[in-house]
Scaffold this motif. Structure first.
Motif, PDB file in Angstrom:
ATOM      1  N   LEU A  72       1.001  -1.169  -0.312  1.00 21.74           N
ATOM      2  CA  LEU A  72      -0.483  -0.147  -0.155  1.00 21.74           C
ATOM      3  C   LEU A  72       0.979   1.192   0.450  1.00 21.74           C
ATOM      4  O   LEU A  72       1.594   1.084   0.595  1.00 21.74           O
ATOM      5  N   ARG A  73       0.170   2.205  -0.335  1.00 22.54           N
ATOM      6  CA  ARG A  73       1.790   3.594  -0.610  1.00 22.54           C
ATOM      7  C   ARG A  73       0.612   4.366   0.079  1.00 22.54           C
ATOM      8  O   ARG A  73       0.909   5.217   0.286  1.00 22.54           O
ATOM      9  N   SER A 131       7.975  -1.270  -1.525  1.00 20.44           N
ATOM     10  CA  SER A 131       9.155  -2.409  -1.558  1.00 20.44           C
ATOM     11  C   SER A 131       9.938  -2.134  -2.205  1.00 20.44           C
ATOM     12  O   SER A 131       9.141  -2.337  -3.271  1.00 20.44           O
ATOM     13  N   GLN A 132      10.540  -3.568  -2.226  1.00 22.93           N
ATOM     14  CA  GLN A 132      11.382  -4.071  -3.009  1.00 22.93           C
ATOM     15  C   GLN A 132      10.113  -5.110  -4.158  1.00 22.93           C
ATOM     16  O   GLN A 132      10.788  -5.155  -5.421  1.00 22.93           O
ATOM     17  N   ARG A 133       9.451  -5.940  -3.521  1.00 17.63           N
ATOM     18  CA  ARG A 133       8.599  -6.234  -4.582  1.00 17.63           C
ATOM     19  C   ARG A 133       7.902  -5.384  -5.541  1.00 17.63           C
ATOM     20  O   ARG A 133       8.030  -5.899  -6.877  1.00 17.63           O
ATOM     21  N   ALA A 134       7.680  -4.759  -4.865  1.00 16.14           N
ATOM     22  CA  ALA A 134       6.628  -3.777  -6.110  1.00 16.14           C
ATOM     23  C   ALA A 134       7.934  -2.594  -7.269  1.00 16.14           C
ATOM     24  O   ALA A 134       7.081  -2.660  -8.045  1.00 16.14           O
ATOM     25  N   LYS A 135       8.771  -2.478  -6.670  1.00 24.08           N
ATOM     26  CA  LYS A 135       9.742  -1.801  -7.517  1.00 24.08           C
ATOM     27  C   LYS A 135       9.792  -2.565  -8.585  1.00 24.08           C
ATOM     28  O   LYS A 135      10.380  -2.223  -9.380  1.00 24.08           O
ATOM     29  N   ALA A 136       9.761  -4.011  -8.238  1.00 19.51           N
ATOM     30  CA  ALA A 136      10.358  -5.568  -9.252  1.00 19.51           C
ATOM     31  C   ALA A 136       9.353  -5.293 -10.193  1.00 19.51           C
ATOM     32  O   ALA A 136       9.546  -5.320 -11.391  1.00 19.51           O
ATOM     33  N   GLU A 139       9.661  -4.259 -13.897  1.00 23.34           N
ATOM     34  CA  GLU A 139       9.280  -5.585 -15.235  1.00 23.34           C
ATOM     35  C   GLU A 139       7.915  -4.989 -16.065  1.00 23.34           C
ATOM     36  O   GLU A 139       8.100  -5.544 -17.820  1.00 23.34           O
ATOM     37  N   ARG A 140       7.217  -3.654 -16.205  1.00 20.72           N
ATOM     38  CA  ARG A 140       5.764  -3.657 -16.013  1.00 20.72           C
ATOM     39  C   ARG A 140       6.283  -2.795 -17.288  1.00 20.72           C
ATOM     40  O   ARG A 140       6.374  -2.545 -18.350  1.00 20.72           O
TER      41      ARG A 140
END
Length: 196
Positions: free
Chosen positions: A123-124, A180-185, A189-190
């Motif tokens: 969440l941001r 988060s690192q997951r959201a950045k990854a 990718e997108r």
């Protein structure tokens, strides 16, 4: 003969001679909840203690904020445009935490897992409703002052600002969390897929 009657006859023919279970051998189908076992209570208490041990939010003395002044904070590197957009409701509320009329110690206990879980779920923008008192030492203003201090202690918090009057005004605070690192990854990718 209609289909439901035929199905009922087929079921009875396939089941055959059945005897009901004794009353003492039946499962309890009541809607009442059972009390947690001693082991479950111990696990809950252990989890709560572990969470409170990790809670780094300080409950030391804090300078009280003037009750009619908006609060604002942004980490170094965060653009003023992001803060302005946050202030004017440019982001949707992804989660809310209501701390109105709660004791300060309880608010401290509630804020820590709220921010941690919001960040863990990518969440941001979240909102914290805390109320605003008219006096400098009113409980709502004391909470608001502590909240400003506590939010600045989180690495995950990039910025926070007082909400607009239509969203709670000085009694609510918008909080922007970092990706988060997951959201950045996922974002990278997108972007790569768009480029080809």
């Amino acid at each position: 003969m209609n289909q439901p009657l035929r199905d009922d006859m087929d079921f009875r023919a396939s089941v055959g001679d059945v005897t009901p279970l004794a009353r003492s051998n039946q499962a309890d189908a009541g809607n009442h909840r059972r009390k947690p076992s001693a082991a479950q209570l111990a696990r809950r208490e252990s989890a709560q203690e572990e969470l409170s041990e990790r809670n780094f939010l300080s409950d030391d003395f804090v300078d009280l904020l003037p009750p009619f002044d908006p609060i604002e904070y942004r980490q170094e590197g965060i653009q003023q445009g992001v803060v302005d957009k946050l202030r004017h409701g440019g982001y949707s509320v992804q989660a809310q935490l209501h701390l109105l009329r709660r004791p300060l110690a309880e608010c401290r206990r509630m804020l820590f897992p709220f921010i941690q879980e919001a960040y863990a779920h990518d969440l941001r923008s979240v909102m914290i409703v805390h109320g605003r008192g008219r006096e400098l030492d009113s409980p709502a203003n004391v909470l608001r002052s502590y909240l400003a201090k506590w939010l600045g202690q989180f690495e995950e918090v990039q910025a926070y600002v007082s909400a607009q009057p239509s969203e709670g005004g000085l009694g609510a605070t918008w909080v922007m969390l970092r990706k988060s690192q997951r959201a950045k990854a996922n974002n990278r990718e997108r972007q790569q897929k768009r480029r080809g």
